[in-house]
Scaffold this motif. Structure first.
Motif, mmCIF file in Angstrom:
data_model
loop_
_atom_site.group_PDB
_atom_site.id
_atom_site.type_symbol
_atom_site.label_atom_id
_atom_site.label_comp_id
_atom_site.label_asym_id
_atom_site.label_seq_id
_atom_site.Cartn_x
_atom_site.Cartn_y
_atom_site.Cartn_z
ATOM 1 N N PRO A 74 0.938 -1.332 0.123
ATOM 2 C CA PRO A 74 -0.110 -0.003 -0.171
ATOM 3 C C PRO A 74 0.750 1.301 0.019
ATOM 4 O O PRO A 74 1.929 1.214 0.419
ATOM 5 C CB PRO A 74 -0.668 -0.230 1.249
ATOM 6 N N LYS A 75 0.230 2.461 -0.312
ATOM 7 C CA LYS A 75 1.012 3.434 -0.490
ATOM 8 C C LYS A 75 1.061 4.205 0.845
ATOM 9 O O LYS A 75 0.195 4.134 1.650
ATOM 10 C CB LYS A 75 0.305 4.726 -1.349
ATOM 11 N N ALA A 117 1.735 2.980 -9.039
ATOM 12 C CA ALA A 117 0.300 2.167 -8.706
ATOM 13 C C ALA A 117 0.357 0.858 -9.659
ATOM 14 O O ALA A 117 0.889 1.016 -10.793
ATOM 15 C CB ALA A 117 -0.867 2.864 -8.925
ATOM 16 N N GLU A 124 -4.596 -8.678 -8.497
ATOM 17 C CA GLU A 124 -5.653 -8.339 -7.485
ATOM 18 C C GLU A 124 -5.363 -7.043 -6.785
ATOM 19 O O GLU A 124 -6.096 -6.396 -6.019
ATOM 20 C CB GLU A 124 -5.644 -9.472 -6.453
ATOM 21 N N SER A 125 -4.057 -6.354 -6.941
ATOM 22 C CA SER A 125 -3.624 -5.131 -6.566
ATOM 23 C C SER A 125 -4.053 -4.093 -7.303
ATOM 24 O O SER A 125 -3.583 -2.964 -6.975
ATOM 25 C CB SER A 125 -2.031 -5.177 -6.267
ATOM 26 N N TYR A 126 -4.680 -4.144 -8.481
ATOM 27 C CA TYR A 126 -4.911 -3.218 -9.409
ATOM 28 C C TYR A 126 -5.698 -2.142 -8.669
ATOM 29 O O TYR A 126 -6.855 -2.427 -8.105
ATOM 30 C CB TYR A 126 -5.495 -3.502 -10.636
ATOM 31 N N GLY A 127 -5.333 -0.705 -8.495
ATOM 32 C CA GLY A 127 -6.034 0.350 -7.884
ATOM 33 C C GLY A 127 -5.948 0.407 -6.388
ATOM 34 O O GLY A 127 -6.510 1.223 -5.680
ATOM 35 N N TYR A 128 -5.455 -0.568 -5.770
ATOM 36 C CA TYR A 128 -5.085 -0.597 -4.390
ATOM 37 C C TYR A 128 -3.696 -0.277 -3.830
ATOM 38 O O TYR A 128 -3.403 0.311 -2.970
ATOM 39 C CB TYR A 128 -5.702 -1.727 -3.827
ATOM 40 N N PHE A 129 -3.050 -1.097 -4.671
ATOM 41 C CA PHE A 129 -1.603 -1.159 -4.201
ATOM 42 C C PHE A 129 -0.608 -0.949 -5.328
ATOM 43 O O PHE A 129 -1.104 -0.709 -6.445
ATOM 44 C CB PHE A 129 -1.279 -2.727 -3.774
#
Length: 170
Positions: A74-75, A117, A124-129
Motif C-alpha cells: 500500500p502507499k 500504482a 488483485e492489487s490493481y487500484g489499491y497497491f
C-alpha cells in the motif's frame, strides 16, 4: 478388399501419376561423401537436442505469470512533517532549475523514491497497491503549478507520489 490394401503402407499408384518413377525408386540412400551429404552433413545427436528446446507456446504467458509474482504494497501516507521536508526540498530544486539554463549550470543530481500504482488490470492489487521505485539523475524541471511533476533524467515523477528526495553531492 484387394491384397494391396491388406499391407499397411502400400498404396496403389495410377499409371499416369506424374511422380510414379520417383515412388518406384524408393527411399534415396546417400553415400557418405556424395553431393547431397556435403551440402547437408549429418547433425550430431547432441546438436539435434536444440531442435526440441522449450518454446513459448502462449505468447506473453511467462510475462503474465512473472507479473503476478511482483510484491505490491500500500502507499505510505506521509505525516505533515515529512510533507513539509519534501516541499522544502522541492522549493530549493525549483530555484536551482527555474529555467533550462540554470538547470544545466547547476546540474543538481538527486535520487527520488516514488510510488507507482499497479497498472495490471488482471492483478488483485490493481487500484489499491503498488510499488516504490527509485530513480537517480539530474533534475531538469520542477513544476508545482501546471503539471505538478519533477523531471529527473528521463523520468517524469508526479509530486503527489514522491516518498523521498535526496541530493547527491559529486
Amino acid at each position: 478388399m484387394s491384397k494391396e490394401y491388406e499391407n499397411l503402407g502400400v498404396v496403389t499408384v495410377p499409371l499416369d501419376f506424374e511422380y510414379s518413377d520417383t515412388i518406384i525408386q524408393g527411399k534415396i540412400k546417400h553415400e557418405k561423401f556424395d553431393g547431397f551429404y556435403k551440402k547437408h552433413p549429418f547433425m550430431p545427436i547432441a546438436k539435434r537436442a536444440k531442435i526440441f528446446s522449450p518454446f513459448s507456446a502462449l505468447k506473453g504467458f511467462d510475462t503474465a505469470i512473472s507479473e503476478q509474482e511482483i510484491q505490491y504494497q500500500p502507499k505510505i501516507i506521509l505525516d505533515e512533517n515529512e510533507m513539509n521536508i519534501i516541499a522544502e526540498k522541492l522549493s530549493n530544486l525549483q530555484i536551482l532549475t527555474q529555467n533550462s539554463r540554470a538547470a544545466r549550470k547547476n546540474s543538481v543530481k538527486i535520487t527520488v523514491t516514488y510510488f507507482v500504482a499497479c497498472n495490471d488490470k488482471n492483478h488483485e492489487s490493481y487500484g489499491y497497491f503498488g510499488q516504490y521505485v527509485t530513480v537517480t539523475g539530474i533534475c531538469t524541471n520542477v513544476d508545482d503549478i501546471v503539471t505538478r511533476t519533477i523531471t529527473v533524467g528521463e523520468h517524469v515523477v508526479p509530486l503527489d507520489d514522491i516518498y523521498n528526495i535526496e541530493h547527491i553531492e559529486d
